[in-house]
Design a protein around this motif. Structure first.
Motif, PDB file in Angstrom:
ATOM      1  N   PHE A 149     -10.061  27.392  55.683  1.00 18.96           N
ATOM      2  CA  PHE A 149      -9.094  28.388  55.187  1.00 18.96           C
ATOM      3  C   PHE A 149      -8.198  27.777  54.096  1.00 18.96           C
ATOM      4  O   PHE A 149      -7.773  28.463  53.173  1.00 18.96           O
ATOM      5  N   GLY A 150      -7.934  26.484  54.239  1.00 20.85           N
ATOM      6  CA  GLY A 150      -7.121  25.798  53.236  1.00 20.85           C
ATOM      7  C   GLY A 150      -7.826  25.670  51.884  1.00 20.85           C
ATOM      8  O   GLY A 150      -7.186  25.413  50.857  1.00 20.85           O
ATOM      9  N   LEU A 151      -9.158  25.853  51.877  1.00 20.95           N
ATOM     10  CA  LEU A 151      -9.916  25.758  50.619  1.00 20.95           C
ATOM     11  C   LEU A 151      -9.784  27.011  49.774  1.00 20.95           C
ATOM     12  O   LEU A 151     -10.003  26.980  48.561  1.00 20.95           O
ATOM     13  N   VAL A 152      -9.477  28.126  50.446  1.00 19.44           N
ATOM     14  CA  VAL A 152      -9.430  29.410  49.739  1.00 19.44           C
ATOM     15  C   VAL A 152      -8.343  29.377  48.658  1.00 19.44           C
ATOM     16  O   VAL A 152      -7.230  28.928  48.906  1.00 19.44           O
ATOM     17  N   GLY A 153      -8.716  29.821  47.482  1.00 15.01           N
ATOM     18  CA  GLY A 153      -7.751  29.821  46.370  1.00 15.01           C
ATOM     19  C   GLY A 153      -8.196  28.886  45.268  1.00 15.01           C
ATOM     20  O   GLY A 153      -9.302  29.023  44.755  1.00 15.01           O
ATOM     21  N   GLN A 154      -7.327  27.944  44.931  1.00 17.58           N
ATOM     22  CA  GLN A 154      -7.662  26.998  43.865  1.00 17.58           C
ATOM     23  C   GLN A 154      -7.684  25.580  44.422  1.00 17.58           C
ATOM     24  O   GLN A 154      -6.886  25.252  45.299  1.00 17.58           O
ATOM     25  N   ASP A 155      -8.602  24.750  43.877  1.00 16.77           N
ATOM     26  CA  ASP A 155      -8.629  23.381  44.390  1.00 16.77           C
ATOM     27  C   ASP A 155      -7.390  22.647  43.876  1.00 16.77           C
ATOM     28  O   ASP A 155      -6.917  22.913  42.765  1.00 16.77           O
ATOM     29  N   PRO A 156      -6.836  21.747  44.703  1.00 19.66           N
ATOM     30  CA  PRO A 156      -5.532  21.159  44.360  1.00 19.66           C
ATOM     31  C   PRO A 156      -5.559  20.225  43.154  1.00 19.66           C
ATOM     32  O   PRO A 156      -4.511  19.897  42.607  1.00 19.66           O
ATOM     33  N   LEU A 157      -6.742  19.792  42.738  1.00 19.63           N
ATOM     34  CA  LEU A 157      -6.803  18.832  41.624  1.00 19.63           C
ATOM     35  C   LEU A 157      -7.101  19.508  40.295  1.00 19.63           C
ATOM     36  O   LEU A 157      -6.408  19.306  39.301  1.00 19.63           O
ATOM     37  N   GLY A 158      -8.140  20.340  40.268  1.00 20.87           N
ATOM     38  CA  GLY A 158      -8.559  20.920  38.986  1.00 20.87           C
ATOM     39  C   GLY A 158      -8.195  22.379  38.784  1.00 20.87           C
ATOM     40  O   GLY A 158      -8.416  22.933  37.712  1.00 20.87           O
ATOM     41  N   GLY A 159      -7.631  23.024  39.811  1.00 20.01           N
ATOM     42  CA  GLY A 159      -7.263  24.437  39.690  1.00 20.01           C
ATOM     43  C   GLY A 159      -8.455  25.373  39.613  1.00 20.01           C
ATOM     44  O   GLY A 159      -8.358  26.479  39.074  1.00 20.01           O
ATOM     45  N   VAL A 160      -9.595  24.938  40.173  1.00 15.43           N
ATOM     46  CA  VAL A 160     -10.819  25.759  40.127  1.00 15.43           C
ATOM     47  C   VAL A 160     -10.805  26.742  41.304  1.00 15.43           C
ATOM     48  O   VAL A 160     -10.443  26.371  42.414  1.00 15.43           O
ATOM     49  N   ALA A 183     -25.277  27.707  52.016  1.00 13.79           N
ATOM     50  CA  ALA A 183     -26.383  28.166  51.157  1.00 13.79           C
ATOM     51  C   ALA A 183     -25.865  28.838  49.893  1.00 13.79           C
ATOM     52  O   ALA A 183     -26.506  28.779  48.844  1.00 13.79           O
ATOM     53  N   THR A 184     -24.707  29.504  50.013  1.00 16.05           N
ATOM     54  CA  THR A 184     -24.175  30.246  48.862  1.00 16.05           C
ATOM     55  C   THR A 184     -23.005  29.513  48.199  1.00 16.05           C
ATOM     56  O   THR A 184     -22.244  30.119  47.434  1.00 16.05           O
ATOM     57  N   LEU A 185     -22.879  28.234  48.499  1.00 14.73           N
ATOM     58  CA  LEU A 185     -21.723  27.458  47.996  1.00 14.73           C
ATOM     59  C   LEU A 185     -21.517  27.564  46.478  1.00 14.73           C
ATOM     60  O   LEU A 185     -20.385  27.780  46.021  1.00 14.73           O
ATOM     61  N   PRO A 186     -22.593  27.448  45.663  1.00 12.79           N
ATOM     62  CA  PRO A 186     -22.360  27.515  44.206  1.00 12.79           C
ATOM     63  C   PRO A 186     -21.726  28.837  43.749  1.00 12.79           C
ATOM     64  O   PRO A 186     -21.035  28.874  42.738  1.00 12.79           O
ATOM     65  N   GLN A 187     -21.974  29.902  44.536  1.00 20.18           N
ATOM     66  CA  GLN A 187     -21.374  31.193  44.161  1.00 20.18           C
ATOM     67  C   GLN A 187     -19.891  31.263  44.530  1.00 20.18           C
ATOM     68  O   GLN A 187     -19.153  32.103  44.021  1.00 20.18           O
ATOM     69  N   HIS A 188     -19.475  30.425  45.466  1.00 20.16           N
ATOM     70  CA  HIS A 188     -18.086  30.489  45.932  1.00 20.16           C
ATOM     71  C   HIS A 188     -17.163  29.493  45.246  1.00 20.16           C
ATOM     72  O   HIS A 188     -15.947  29.587  45.381  1.00 20.16           O
ATOM     73  N   VAL A 189     -17.740  28.510  44.572  1.00 17.72           N
ATOM     74  CA  VAL A 189     -16.911  27.507  43.897  1.00 17.72           C
ATOM     75  C   VAL A 189     -17.184  27.598  42.391  1.00 17.72           C
ATOM     76  O   VAL A 189     -18.323  27.407  41.954  1.00 17.72           O
ATOM     77  N   ALA A 190     -16.137  27.890  41.633  1.00 12.64           N
ATOM     78  CA  ALA A 190     -16.315  28.009  40.176  1.00 12.64           C
ATOM     79  C   ALA A 190     -16.650  26.643  39.566  1.00 12.64           C
ATOM     80  O   ALA A 190     -16.396  25.604  40.183  1.00 12.64           O
ATOM     81  N   LEU A 221      -6.609  36.700  46.599  1.00 12.37           N
ATOM     82  CA  LEU A 221      -6.858  35.395  47.219  1.00 12.37           C
ATOM     83  C   LEU A 221      -6.863  34.257  46.198  1.00 12.37           C
ATOM     84  O   LEU A 221      -7.072  33.106  46.562  1.00 12.37           O
ATOM     85  N   ARG A 222      -6.661  34.607  44.916  1.00 12.04           N
ATOM     86  CA  ARG A 222      -6.699  33.572  43.864  1.00 12.04           C
ATOM     87  C   ARG A 222      -5.681  32.452  44.114  1.00 12.04           C
ATOM     88  O   ARG A 222      -5.937  31.296  43.826  1.00 12.04           O
ATOM     89  N   SER A 223      -4.510  32.831  44.644  1.00  8.77           N
ATOM     90  CA  SER A 223      -3.496  31.800  44.887  1.00  8.77           C
ATOM     91  C   SER A 223      -3.574  31.254  46.312  1.00  8.77           C
ATOM     92  O   SER A 223      -2.657  30.567  46.780  1.00  8.77           O
ATOM     93  N   GLY A 224      -4.652  31.565  47.000  1.00  5.69           N
ATOM     94  CA  GLY A 224      -4.849  31.034  48.348  1.00  5.69           C
ATOM     95  C   GLY A 224      -4.326  31.960  49.426  1.00  5.69           C
ATOM     96  O   GLY A 224      -3.731  32.999  49.133  1.00  5.69           O
ATOM     97  N   ILE A 225      -4.565  31.551  50.654  1.00  5.05           N
ATOM     98  CA  ILE A 225      -4.062  32.342  51.787  1.00  5.05           C
ATOM     99  C   ILE A 225      -2.592  31.972  51.964  1.00  5.05           C
ATOM    100  O   ILE A 225      -2.262  30.798  52.163  1.00  5.05           O
ATOM    101  N   PRO A 226      -1.688  32.955  51.902  1.00  5.82           N
ATOM    102  CA  PRO A 226      -0.264  32.618  52.067  1.00  5.82           C
ATOM    103  C   PRO A 226       0.030  32.153  53.497  1.00  5.82           C
ATOM    104  O   PRO A 226      -0.500  32.716  54.456  1.00  5.82           O
ATOM    105  N   LEU A 227       0.860  31.131  53.591  1.00  6.51           N
ATOM    106  CA  LEU A 227       1.129  30.503  54.889  1.00  6.51           C
ATOM    107  C   LEU A 227       1.792  31.464  55.880  1.00  6.51           C
ATOM    108  O   LEU A 227       1.397  31.541  57.044  1.00  6.51           O
ATOM    109  N   LEU A 228       2.776  32.215  55.390  1.00  4.44           N
ATOM    110  CA  LEU A 228       3.573  33.003  56.317  1.00  4.44           C
ATOM    111  C   LEU A 228       2.795  34.121  57.025  1.00  4.44           C
ATOM    112  O   LEU A 228       2.836  34.213  58.259  1.00  4.44           O
TER     113      LEU A 228
END
Lengths: 509, 175
Positions: free
Chosen positions: A177-188, B40-47, A198-205
């Motif tokens: 769940f912590g992965l949802v949103g943007q990665d902390p290093l590259g903003g991907v 299996a669908t990882l490439p679709q979920h990570v830009a 969900l672009r900014s991640g799952i809000p904590l509250l």
């Protein structure tokens, strides 16, 4: 650090801080006194209020809720043998028996005094030790932080209730769940499933309110009407506690305070364990162990001093390393982050005065806790019988409001419902949600530390971590050993449970 | 009637063999399937990572951590499935009566309806409807009290947040 302490004392002495701490204490006692409503739930729902206040007002407000909630839980535990919060389970061993003897007032006052003493002593201990620990933590870099987070996650998971592998699964789900949103290093963008919100991640509250508050509401309404307390609490509350009775229990209170403070510093252990260990130690040390469980004031004192003594030391891993040791500190971490403060070694360098002001406020809160608790015991004792058919809809509205005001987004309400259903299903299928919450909070920090370590290692990751960074390597090597020891402990506990379960029918028939 | 409870010991008592299919097997399968599907669908979920002049800007591949987590989840799901036969836990859903599921279902539906209606009806009206509706559904028969609390509490929360804490909440649409 001394300068920070002096500045902190000055900062903490504010009228609005005192006012909101008092409000927090009263709200905490209120929620704790309602059977089935936990301190964590109250904190999750009241967390948004702190966002719109100054950090020195908002965070002490939440600390007041915690302190009040743990004591408040002892009121129904003593009066009707229903622990208001998990921390009060050990109080039900002697509290109701004292009520039957017509000594409920004595028991509640003992719970209050033991709670205040345990809390104050542990807060002072925390203030004395937190600065040296923070100075050591300041020398930590990304490899050390990553290794400590990893070890903490394993300890938290092993301390969770239930089967170890299920705890690990929840931890990994939390990391996901912590992965949802943007990665902390590259903003991907990752795992947003095409949803813009969900672009900014799952809000904590909304997540915290969802997993901690809603499942309790759902469980309460499973048996509509039947679960609501209709009966009356035993009429006579009896005499007040005497000084001689308090003196007789003082050694027990001291012992339990030490136990609670030590347990509080270990991530994942918490108030329930502290209260049980404190109670058992008191029983073992007593010349009359046979009186325990039959209405012994020392039993109430032991449990209550230990569970409140956890409060101070749980702040040590949170403030020095940014690692929340339990659900309460996880929510407090949310409050710090919302105020733009990231707990960790850097916080002491950048905002040392503020940290000490919060610690001073914790000590001052105990004085108010004593006065407010003493004055309001008779009132809160009456709340045990309140109708939940009215209380639960109001709780739901508070929960929804809390989730909404965070970002003013209706999508957050849907997320809260999703996590509420998730938490409810997890509870029914015997999964503990605590490791999931910890994984969610610490996952991005772990990933960030890993990325930074990789950059620092310049291609030789193993050599860098295991040769150049001794603290990180020792912590990483300790992790599997600790995991094994905790797994063995869990196995032993399950075997003991199995033996008890096997023996139970023989006693029944 | 005997209350269902955990059976933590192996044995013939109760007639349940440890090999018997349990909710833990189903949960392990569901978790495993979800983990495998996400892998299996990882490439679709990570830009794709951001690059400048052909060089990736971040030191860590954004898919590395998710991949490690999903593999760990899959491995744990397999371990859980293998252990499931030995876990004699009671599925707590079995202790819920049919009426309980209805109560929880209605509450969840009410929460979703609230989330949808909030921007249109405003905070006070939506809150009042929710409190009154749920209180009546949960069995509160003191209707005057229900109406009073249903009307006053959301209004008090609204005033508290908007006036004291200066937080914006959806306004009443007819004013």
């Amino acid at each position: 650090m001394w300068d920070f302490f002096v500045q902190g004392v000055g900062l903490a002495l504010r009228l609005d801080t005192f006012f909101m701490m008092s409000a927090g204490l009263l709200l905490g006692i209120l929620v704790g006194a309602l059977p089935g409503f936990t301190t964590t739930m109250a904190l999750a729902i009241l967390l948004p209020i702190s966002f719109f206040l100054d950090p020195l007002v908002g965070i002490p407000f939440l600390i007041g809720v915690t302190k009040g909630g743990i004591f408040g839980g002892s009121i129904p535990a003593i009066l009707v043998s229903i622990p208001g919060t998990g921390a009060s389970v050990a109080t039900t061993f002697d509290g109701p028996a004292l009520t039957k003897k017509g000594q409920s007032r004595k028991a509640m006052e003992m719970a209050l005094y033991a709670s205040v003493f345990g809390d104050t002593a542990s807060d002072v201990i925390t203030m004395l030790f937190i600065a040296p620990i923070a100075l050591v933590a300041l020398k930590f870099g990304p490899p050390e932080l990553g290794a400590i987070i990893l070890l903490s996650l394993v300890v938290i998971t092993a301390s969770a209730t239930g089967v170890f592998v299920k705890g690990l699964i929840m931890l990994v789900i939390g990391l996901f769940f912590g992965l949802v949103g943007q990665d902390p290093l590259g903003g991907v963008s990752r795992f947003t499933f095409g949803l813009f919100d969900l672009r900014s991640g799952i809000p904590l509250l909304p997540m915290l309110i969802g997993v901690f508050a809603l499942p309790e509401v759902f469980e309460a309404i499973e048996r509509k009407g039947a679960a609501f307390l209709a009966g009356h609490v035993a009429g006579r509350q009896g005499d007040r506690l005497t000084l001689a009775e308090f003196r007789r229990c003082f050694r027990t209170i001291l012992r339990s305070t030490g136990i609670g403070a030590a347990i509080g510093a270990i991530p994942g252990m918490g108030q329930v364990v502290a209260a049980m260990v404190g109670y058992t130690a008191a029983k073992n040390a007593s010349p009359h162990p046979e009186r325990f469980g039959k209405g012994e004031l020392e039993g109430v004192a032991a449990a209550e001093a230990a569970n409140n003594a956890v409060n101070g030391p749980t702040m040590v891993p949170l403030l020095t390393l940014g690692i929340p040791g339990d659900n309460v500190t996880a929510i407090l971490l949310g409050a710090f982050i919302a105020h733009g403060l990231r707990p960790g070694p850097q916080l002491f360098q950048d905002q040392g005065a503020l940290v000490f002001a919060i610690l001073v406020a914790m000590v001052l809160a105990n004085a108010m806790f004593l006065v407010l608790g003493y004055l309001t015991i008779p009132f809160f004792a009456k709340l045990v019988t309140i109708r939940k058919s009215l209380l639960l809809p109001l709780t739901v509205v508070f929960a929804l409001t809390g989730a909404y005001v965070y970002q003013s987004s209706p999508f957050d309400l849907l997320l809260m419902v999703f996590f509420g259903v998730f938490g409810y299903v997890a509870k029914k299928l015997r999964f503990d949600v605590s490791p999931m919450v910890m994984g969610f909070i610490l996952g991005p920090v772990l990933e960030y530390s890993l990325g930074q370590t990789l950059s620092l290692a310049q291609g030789d990751f193993l050599g860098f971590v295991f040769v150049d960074r001794p603290i990180a390597s020792a912590t990483l090597l300790a992790t599997p050993v600790v995991t094994y020891l905790l797994w063995r402990r869990a196995l032993r506990l399950r075997r003991e449970q199995a033996a008890r379960a096997a023996a139970a029918p023989a006693h029944e028939h | 009637m005997e209350k269902p409870r955990d059976r933590l010991t192996r044995g013939k008592a109760g007639g349940t063999s440890w090999r018997k299919w349990s909710f833990n097997h189903v949960a392990a399968l569901v978790i495993g399937v979800v983990a495998a599907a996400l892998l299996a669908t990882l490439p679709q979920h990570v830009a794709r990572p951001k690059a400048l002049l052909g060089r990736v800007l971040s030191g860590l591949d954004p898919a590395l951590f998710p991949e490690a987590i999903l593999w760990a989840l899959l491995a744990l799901a397999v371990a859980y499935f293998l252990l499931a036969g030995r876990l004699h836990e009671l599925n707590l859903f079995r202790t819920v009566e049919p009426r309980g599921f209805v109560n929880v279902g209605v509450t969840i539906a009410a929460l979703i309806a609230y989330a949808i209606a909030l921007p249109h009806l405003g905070f006070v009206a939506t809150g009042a409807i929710l409190v009154m509706g749920l209180a009546a559904f949960y069995g509160n028969r003191n209707h005057a009290l229900t109406v009073a609390i249903g009307a006053l509490v959301p209004a008090a929360i609204y005033l508290g947040f908007t006036r004291l804490l200066h937080v914006s909440l959806p306004e009443f649409p007819f004013l």
